[in-house]
Motif scaffolding. Structure first.
Motif, PDB file in Angstrom:
ATOM      1  N   SER A 134     -13.909 -14.999 -15.001  1.00 26.05           N
ATOM      2  CA  SER A 134     -14.722 -15.509 -16.127  1.00 26.05           C
ATOM      3  C   SER A 134     -15.355 -14.176 -16.826  1.00 26.05           C
ATOM      4  O   SER A 134     -15.367 -13.128 -16.158  1.00 26.05           O
ATOM      5  N   ILE A 135     -15.801 -14.423 -17.949  1.00 30.79           N
ATOM      6  CA  ILE A 135     -16.627 -13.194 -18.578  1.00 30.79           C
ATOM      7  C   ILE A 135     -17.707 -12.765 -17.724  1.00 30.79           C
ATOM      8  O   ILE A 135     -18.170 -11.686 -18.029  1.00 30.79           O
ATOM      9  N   LEU A 136     -18.188 -13.720 -16.830  1.00 28.78           N
ATOM     10  CA  LEU A 136     -19.521 -13.099 -16.031  1.00 28.78           C
ATOM     11  C   LEU A 136     -18.971 -12.328 -14.566  1.00 28.78           C
ATOM     12  O   LEU A 136     -19.826 -11.810 -13.995  1.00 28.78           O
ATOM     13  N   HIS A 137     -17.509 -12.259 -14.519  1.00 30.77           N
ATOM     14  CA  HIS A 137     -16.917 -11.544 -13.681  1.00 30.77           C
ATOM     15  C   HIS A 137     -17.367 -11.899 -12.193  1.00 30.77           C
ATOM     16  O   HIS A 137     -17.890 -10.817 -11.377  1.00 30.77           O
ATOM     17  N   ASP A 138     -17.609 -13.260 -11.929  1.00 24.36           N
ATOM     18  CA  ASP A 138     -17.693 -13.594 -10.394  1.00 24.36           C
ATOM     19  C   ASP A 138     -16.545 -13.243  -9.662  1.00 24.36           C
ATOM     20  O   ASP A 138     -15.341 -13.349 -10.066  1.00 24.36           O
ATOM     21  N   SER A 139     -16.746 -12.803  -8.384  1.00 24.23           N
ATOM     22  CA  SER A 139     -15.986 -12.743  -7.209  1.00 24.23           C
ATOM     23  C   SER A 139     -16.384 -13.415  -6.166  1.00 24.23           C
ATOM     24  O   SER A 139     -17.694 -13.216  -5.684  1.00 24.23           O
TER      25      SER A 139
END
Length: 127
Positions: A11-16
């Motif tokens: 996602s644009i929030l860059h969750d991993s």
């Protein structure tokens, strides 16, 4: 291998998300999470019985700490990182969390009984 799955940012929030599964309760265990981007981290965990079903611990405590990198970087307690093991499966538990990069993660189990293993998910959000 205890780290069972890694989900890369989608996602644009860059969750991993990193998933951990252990079939025993050691007194202490550490994980190298790999290179992480600056941001925040939340650790969720629960205990399981010998069949892998969610179960409650009957005694003991859990401490979760994180480190920025390899030695000599020390482990530091995460916010809400110390709790009674019997509270691990409750919805009201404040999840261990950190504002900042976590490269290594440590779980310490003191006197935990009534369970056979644990599972955890570490969600890291890069900013």
């Amino acid at each position: 291998m205890p780290i069972t799955e890694r989900r890369q940012p989608t996602s644009i929030l860059h969750d991993s998300i990193i998933f951990i599964e252990e079939s025993s309760i050691p007194s202490s265990i550490e994980y190298d999470l790999g290179e992480q981007l600056p941001g925040s981290a939340v650790v969720d965990m629960y205990f399981v019985n010998s069949s892998g079903e969610v179960t409650d611990a009957t005694a003991g405590t859990v401490a979760v700490s994180g480190s920025l990198g390899e030695s000599p970087w020390p482990f530091r307690n995460l916010a809400s990182g110390e709790f009674n093991a019997s509270d691990a499966n409750t919805a009201t538990l404040s999840l261990p969390n950190a504002y900042g990069n976590i490269r290594r993660l440590r779980f310490e189990f003191n006197g935990v009984t009534g369970v056979n293993g644990f599972r955890a998910a570490i969600t890291q959000r890069a900013y």
